[in-house]
Design a protein around this motif. Structure first.
Motif, mmCIF file in Angstrom:
data_model
loop_
_atom_site.group_PDB
_atom_site.id
_atom_site.type_symbol
_atom_site.label_atom_id
_atom_site.label_comp_id
_atom_site.label_asym_id
_atom_site.label_seq_id
_atom_site.Cartn_x
_atom_site.Cartn_y
_atom_site.Cartn_z
ATOM 1 N N LYS A 81 0.834 -1.208 0.000
ATOM 2 C CA LYS A 81 0.000 0.000 0.000
ATOM 3 C C LYS A 81 0.867 1.255 0.000
ATOM 4 O O LYS A 81 0.597 2.211 -0.747
ATOM 5 C CB LYS A 81 -0.944 0.010 1.197
ATOM 6 C CG LYS A 81 -1.958 1.146 1.152
ATOM 7 C CD LYS A 81 -2.956 1.058 2.294
ATOM 8 C CE LYS A 81 -4.061 2.085 2.135
ATOM 9 N NZ LYS A 81 -3.541 3.459 1.972
ATOM 10 N N LEU A 82 1.926 1.263 0.818
ATOM 11 C CA LEU A 82 2.825 2.417 0.834
ATOM 12 C C LEU A 82 3.545 2.560 -0.504
ATOM 13 O O LEU A 82 3.767 3.673 -0.980
ATOM 14 C CB LEU A 82 3.842 2.280 1.965
ATOM 15 C CG LEU A 82 3.339 2.581 3.374
ATOM 16 C CD1 LEU A 82 4.441 2.300 4.400
ATOM 17 C CD2 LEU A 82 2.901 4.044 3.482
ATOM 18 N N THR B 50 2.378 1.664 -3.447
ATOM 19 C CA THR B 50 1.399 2.190 -4.390
ATOM 20 C C THR B 50 1.156 3.678 -4.168
ATOM 21 O O THR B 50 1.144 4.480 -5.112
ATOM 22 C CB THR B 50 0.072 1.419 -4.262
ATOM 23 O OG1 THR B 50 0.313 0.029 -4.469
ATOM 24 C CG2 THR B 50 -0.953 1.908 -5.265
ATOM 25 N N ASP B 51 0.966 4.077 -2.915
ATOM 26 C CA ASP B 51 0.714 5.486 -2.605
ATOM 27 C C ASP B 51 1.894 6.365 -3.001
ATOM 28 O O ASP B 51 1.715 7.482 -3.505
ATOM 29 C CB ASP B 51 0.433 5.658 -1.106
ATOM 30 C CG ASP B 51 -0.921 5.086 -0.703
ATOM 31 O OD1 ASP B 51 -1.747 4.835 -1.598
ATOM 32 O OD2 ASP B 51 -1.133 4.874 0.509
ATOM 33 N N SER B 52 3.113 5.871 -2.786
ATOM 34 C CA SER B 52 4.308 6.666 -3.114
ATOM 35 C C SER B 52 4.427 6.881 -4.618
ATOM 36 O O SER B 52 4.795 7.972 -5.067
ATOM 37 C CB SER B 52 5.559 5.966 -2.584
ATOM 38 O OG SER B 52 5.523 5.878 -1.178
ATOM 39 N N ARG C 61 1.853 6.823 -6.706
ATOM 40 C CA ARG C 61 0.732 7.694 -7.072
ATOM 41 C C ARG C 61 1.069 9.162 -6.799
ATOM 42 O O ARG C 61 0.713 10.050 -7.580
ATOM 43 C CB ARG C 61 -0.519 7.285 -6.301
ATOM 44 C CG ARG C 61 -1.749 8.121 -6.655
ATOM 45 C CD ARG C 61 -2.942 7.768 -5.808
ATOM 46 N NE ARG C 61 -3.450 6.430 -6.094
ATOM 47 C CZ ARG C 61 -3.428 5.420 -5.237
ATOM 48 N NH1 ARG C 61 -2.893 5.587 -4.025
ATOM 49 N NH2 ARG C 61 -3.924 4.250 -5.565
ATOM 50 N N LYS C 62 1.791 9.414 -5.705
ATOM 51 C CA LYS C 62 2.144 10.793 -5.325
ATOM 52 C C LYS C 62 3.472 11.255 -5.926
ATOM 53 O O LYS C 62 3.994 12.296 -5.560
ATOM 54 C CB LYS C 62 2.197 10.886 -3.802
ATOM 55 C CG LYS C 62 0.832 10.651 -3.148
ATOM 56 C CD LYS C 62 0.935 10.581 -1.639
ATOM 57 C CE LYS C 62 -0.432 10.283 -1.013
ATOM 58 N NZ LYS C 62 -0.348 10.136 0.471
ATOM 59 N N ASP D 142 -4.065 -3.706 -2.035
ATOM 60 C CA ASP D 142 -4.525 -2.387 -2.456
ATOM 61 C C ASP D 142 -3.671 -1.820 -3.582
ATOM 62 O O ASP D 142 -2.459 -1.683 -3.456
ATOM 63 C CB ASP D 142 -4.468 -1.416 -1.266
ATOM 64 C CG ASP D 142 -5.492 -1.764 -0.202
ATOM 65 O OD1 ASP D 142 -6.437 -2.497 -0.532
ATOM 66 O OD2 ASP D 142 -5.344 -1.308 0.944
ATOM 67 N N GLY D 143 -4.330 -1.465 -4.696
ATOM 68 C CA GLY D 143 -3.663 -0.719 -5.746
ATOM 69 C C GLY D 143 -2.848 -1.515 -6.726
ATOM 70 O O GLY D 143 -2.314 -0.949 -7.685
ATOM 71 N N ASP E 243 -3.237 -1.039 -10.428
ATOM 72 C CA ASP E 243 -2.909 0.260 -11.012
ATOM 73 C C ASP E 243 -1.550 0.303 -11.698
ATOM 74 O O ASP E 243 -1.091 1.373 -12.075
ATOM 75 C CB ASP E 243 -2.947 1.346 -9.922
ATOM 76 C CG ASP E 243 -4.357 1.580 -9.402
ATOM 77 O OD1 ASP E 243 -5.301 1.410 -10.189
ATOM 78 O OD2 ASP E 243 -4.495 1.913 -8.228
#
Length: 224
Positions: free
Chosen positions: A151-152, A154-156, A158-159, A179-180, A183
């Motif tokens: 998850k981290l 994926t979020d990193s 994405r950002k 999660d993610g 993507d």
């Protein structure tokens, strides 16, 4: 034909070796990736052919290696050599049980680099505890990011805190439940690199290795 003959000889000789009840570690990540695969089936079948019973203990990350290296567990499944370099009591069964090609992935709405050589100027992101990422980080001229968990990661991406990650297609498929993971998209037809994974046993079980190698070969696997 000589290979079959040799396997029969070695497996026959192993009859005199006492059958073992072995508890083998697998990292959580490896278990998710390989639980229902042909590679797992062949690895376990090799132990059966060599006359041993196996139970799998799923343990987070590097702790699996520490337990196997200490002898608390009898070995570790699906490990790459670079992950085991700091664990001197673990000895490989020299026939690989899995070969993986690692590909570059980016977030699905990002552009891929023009060529695989361009990734040296991009920042990779990897997961803690997965040693193969060290091969990725070494290629970067601009540093890297390492996080705990998909998850981290994926979020990193994405950002835009990092530009790409690297994974084998079969391992990435195991992340589809997380999660993610959907993507991501692969960037190139050719892999960034290839690795092989092995069975590792604690040194106290070294006499079991020849019969296991023979069993794996009899199942259609081969030395690197």
């Amino acid at each position: 034909m000589w290979r079959i003959w040799w396997c029969v000889v070695v497996l026959s000789a192993s009859v005199g070796i006492r059958a073992e009840q072995l508890a083998l570690a697998m990292s959580t990540e490896a278990y998710k990736a390989f639980e229902h695969t042909q590679s797992m089936r062949l690895a376990l079948e090799a132990f059966t052919l060599a006359g041993h019973n196996v139970t799998i203990k799923v343990v987070p990350g590097e702790r699996a290696l520490r337990l196997a290296n200490s002898g608390e567990l009898d070995g570790d499944l699906f490990r790459q050599p670079q992950a085991v370099s700091d664990f001197p009591h673990l000895i490989p069964v020299q026939v690989p049980i899995h070969k993986a090609k690692y590909y570059v992935y980016v977030f699905s709405n990002r552009e891929c680099p023009l060529s695989i050589d361009d990734i040296t100027r991009l920042k990779p992101i990897g997961l803690s505890g997965l040693k193969y990422f060290e091969l990725v980080y070494a290629k970067s001229e601009v540093g890297f990011l390492q996080v705990d968990g998909m998850k981290l990661l994926t979020d990193s991406l994405r950002k835009r805190r990092a530009d790409f990650t690297v994974a084998p297609i079969d391992l990435f498929g195991a992340y589809d439940k997380l999660d993610g993971a959907e993507d991501f998209k692969p960037c190139f037809e050719q892999p960034l690199f290839e690795t092989q994974s092995y069975i590792y046993l604690h040194a106290k079980h070294q006499p079991l290795i020849p019969a296991l190698e023979a069993a794996l070969i009899s199942l259609g696997l081969s030395y690197p």
